[in-house]
Write an enzyme that holds these catalytic residues in place. Structure first.
Site, short mmCIF file in Angstrom:
data_model
loop_
_atom_site.label_atom_id
_atom_site.label_comp_id
_atom_site.label_asym_id
_atom_site.label_seq_id
_atom_site.Cartn_x
_atom_site.Cartn_y
_atom_site.Cartn_z
N ARG A 96 0.86 -1.15 -0.02
CA ARG A 96 -0.02 0.00 -0.04
C ARG A 96 0.84 1.25 -0.15
O ARG A 96 0.46 2.37 -0.71
CB ARG A 96 -0.83 0.08 1.41
CG ARG A 96 -2.06 1.13 1.11
CD ARG A 96 -1.51 2.22 2.02
NE ARG A 96 -1.04 2.25 3.00
CZ ARG A 96 -0.05 2.90 3.56
NH1 ARG A 96 0.22 3.91 3.08
NH2 ARG A 96 0.10 2.50 4.94
N GLU A 139 14.27 14.46 6.46
CA GLU A 139 15.56 14.41 6.52
C GLU A 139 16.25 13.69 7.66
O GLU A 139 15.43 13.23 8.58
CB GLU A 139 16.22 15.69 6.61
CG GLU A 139 15.75 16.62 5.27
CD GLU A 139 16.48 18.03 5.19
OE1 GLU A 139 17.08 18.52 6.13
OE2 GLU A 139 16.23 18.63 4.22
N LEU A 245 0.92 15.45 2.02
CA LEU A 245 0.91 14.31 3.16
C LEU A 245 -0.45 14.08 3.94
O LEU A 245 -0.76 12.93 3.97
CB LEU A 245 1.83 15.11 4.37
CG LEU A 245 3.22 15.08 4.29
CD1 LEU A 245 3.84 15.72 5.29
CD2 LEU A 245 3.85 13.77 4.12
N ARG A 274 -8.60 -24.92 15.25
CA ARG A 274 -7.66 -25.32 16.00
C ARG A 274 -8.35 -25.97 17.44
O ARG A 274 -9.25 -25.48 18.25
CB ARG A 274 -6.82 -24.14 16.54
CG ARG A 274 -5.80 -24.50 17.95
CD ARG A 274 -4.74 -25.46 17.28
NE ARG A 274 -3.70 -25.56 18.60
CZ ARG A 274 -2.38 -26.09 18.29
NH1 ARG A 274 -2.50 -26.60 17.31
NH2 ARG A 274 -1.60 -26.14 19.60
N GLN A 285 -14.93 -19.19 26.13
CA GLN A 285 -15.30 -17.82 26.40
C GLN A 285 -14.15 -16.89 26.33
O GLN A 285 -14.30 -15.69 25.75
CB GLN A 285 -15.93 -17.58 27.85
CG GLN A 285 -17.24 -18.23 28.07
CD GLN A 285 -17.98 -18.05 29.30
OE1 GLN A 285 -17.27 -17.18 29.94
NE2 GLN A 285 -19.17 -18.52 29.54
N LEU A 344 -2.72 -17.06 18.11
CA LEU A 344 -2.24 -17.93 17.05
C LEU A 344 -1.22 -18.87 17.78
O LEU A 344 -0.86 -19.88 17.13
CB LEU A 344 -1.78 -17.23 15.96
CG LEU A 344 -2.69 -16.62 15.08
CD1 LEU A 344 -2.03 -15.36 14.18
CD2 LEU A 344 -3.60 -17.45 14.33
N GLU A 369 3.98 9.83 8.13
CA GLU A 369 2.98 10.77 7.69
C GLU A 369 2.42 11.39 9.02
O GLU A 369 1.12 11.60 8.94
CB GLU A 369 1.79 10.06 6.97
CG GLU A 369 2.46 9.18 5.89
CD GLU A 369 2.91 9.67 4.81
OE1 GLU A 369 3.43 11.18 4.83
OE2 GLU A 369 3.41 9.10 3.64
#
Length: 390
Positions: A96, A139, A245, A274, A285, A344, A369
């Site tokens: 992106r 910079e 920007l 899983r 829960q 995971l 940004e």
């Protein structure tokens, strides 16, 4: 039991996106899944990405400068552009970023502030992806305070001579043209600098732990001599680069939601497959509480992004509102991807699952940004009328 729903299904997101914008989103999603996702882990692990190949493909898809009018650009809505960013960042933030820097920084600067000659020379090949641009503002010593930049352009017999260094520049070492911002005797001005100009040199920055599927560079301007026609004629002062920007920040508002959505949907699918202690991880829960909280963050961030898209399409979007969106989207996205990773388990530290890769990338997106603090102060200034940056 009801059939499982996606996070966006719960919010009815599809019902608030126009058919035209949804068609753009669908086209970019299909492209991203077919062309980008199968290779992104390899690019991330190696730290090498085929920018020119990707730029040509993205140009053919029509997403480079897609929200601009004329010169081979699509003239799509701001919302469509945001949704395209979302689908690209669902694969990887670096991909992106390539589109954002090309379209919302380099191309937008020429489109907004450039001469007719600059526009006709550069915008069509940049839209096709046959010319690659970069944006030289930051910079080594000046990021959040760009007014302090040391790059300077002086007059010499009708030409301009530029000296300085720019750092953290996406595509700087592979670009054909650089938009360079520099102090002059009068004001900050922008320059269109072909990168084959004598005195221009660029190298990629090694050792990155984030945005590895992206080229990040430093470039040096050593007595780079340019004709007067290289100046962006209507960009005078810091307002020029800041406007660019804001264009890029708008894409981030949507883009990071893609990273969060991808992580959450991947994690939901994992918990359903899983098994632990005789039943799916999704049936506990503790798991459902986490998934519910993340879904709420994701959906509300998306609704804010769509509202900002509507404001931008109607010409009413203000800079402080972009700060609201950038701050909120990145904050919620990074919370979601960090929460997904431990669900995971050990699998979550591998490139087979996207959450940790997204988390590492979002560490950069949180900073570039405009850092979170800069956007907080922008919002605070809008609320109080008081300047607190210094």
């Amino acid at each position: 039991m009801p059939s499982p729903q996606t996070p966006f299904d719960l919010f009815g997101i599809d019902g608030v996106i126009s058919e035209t914008d949804a068609a753009v989103q669908d086209a970019v999603r299909k492209f991203a899944e077919a062309k980008l996702r199968p290779r992104v882990a390899e690019w991330y692990e190696s730290g090498e990405v085929p920018v020119r190949e990707l730029a040509a493909q993205l140009g053919e898809l029509g997403v480079l400068g897609m929200h601009l009018d004329g010169y081979g650009c699509q003239g799509a809505s701001a919302t469509a552009y945001g949704l395209a960013c979302l689908e690209l960042e669902a694969v990887d933030s670096g991909l992106r970023t390539l589109v954002s820097v090309q379209g919302s920084l380099a191309m937008y600067a020429i489109w907004k502030w450039g001469s007719s000659e600059q526009k006709s020379t550069w915008l069509p090949p940049m839209a096709r992806g046959t010319a690659i641009g970069c944006f030289g503002l930051t910079e080594p010593e000046f990021g959040s305070d760009p007014a302090g930049m040391r790059t300077f352009a002086r007059r010499d017999n009708g030409d301009w001579v530029l000296n300085g260094t720019k750092k953290w520049i996406t595509n700087g070492s592979v670009a054909d043209v650089a938009i360079v911002w520099a102090h002059t005797d009068d004001a900050i001005r922008g320059f269109v600098v072909p990168t084959d100009t004598p005195g221009f040199s660029a190298v990629s920055i090694p050792g990155k732990l984030s945005l590895r599927a992206s080229v990040t560079s430093e470039f040096v301007l050593d007595d780079v001599r340019l004709p007067d026609s290289a100046v962006l004629p209507t960009a005078i002062g810091l307002g020029g680069p800041l406007a660019c920007l804001n264009e890029a920040r708008f894409g981030i508002v949507f883009g990071v939601i893609g990273a969060a959505r991808d992580s959450l949907e991947t994690t939901i699918a994992y918990t359903m497959a899983r098994e632990i202690f005789g039943k799916p991880l999704a049936a506990y829960q503790a798991t459902q509480l986490k998934l519910s909280n993340m879904t709420l963050k994701l959906g509300t961030a998306m609704l804010l992004a769509l509202q900002l898209g509507r404001l931008k399409d109607s010409g009413k979007l203000r800079p402080e509102q972009i700060s609201l969106g950038k701050l909120n989207s990145v904050r919620e996205a990074i919370d979601i991807v960090r929460e997904c990773r431990p669900i995971l388990g050990a699998n979550g530290i591998t490139l087979d699952y996207s959450a940790l890769r997204h988390a590492c990338n979002l560490e950069s997106v949180m900073t570039y940004e405009g850092t979170a603090e800069i956007h907080q102060l922008t919002i605070g200034r809008a609320l109080t009328g008081q300047q607190a940056f210094r």
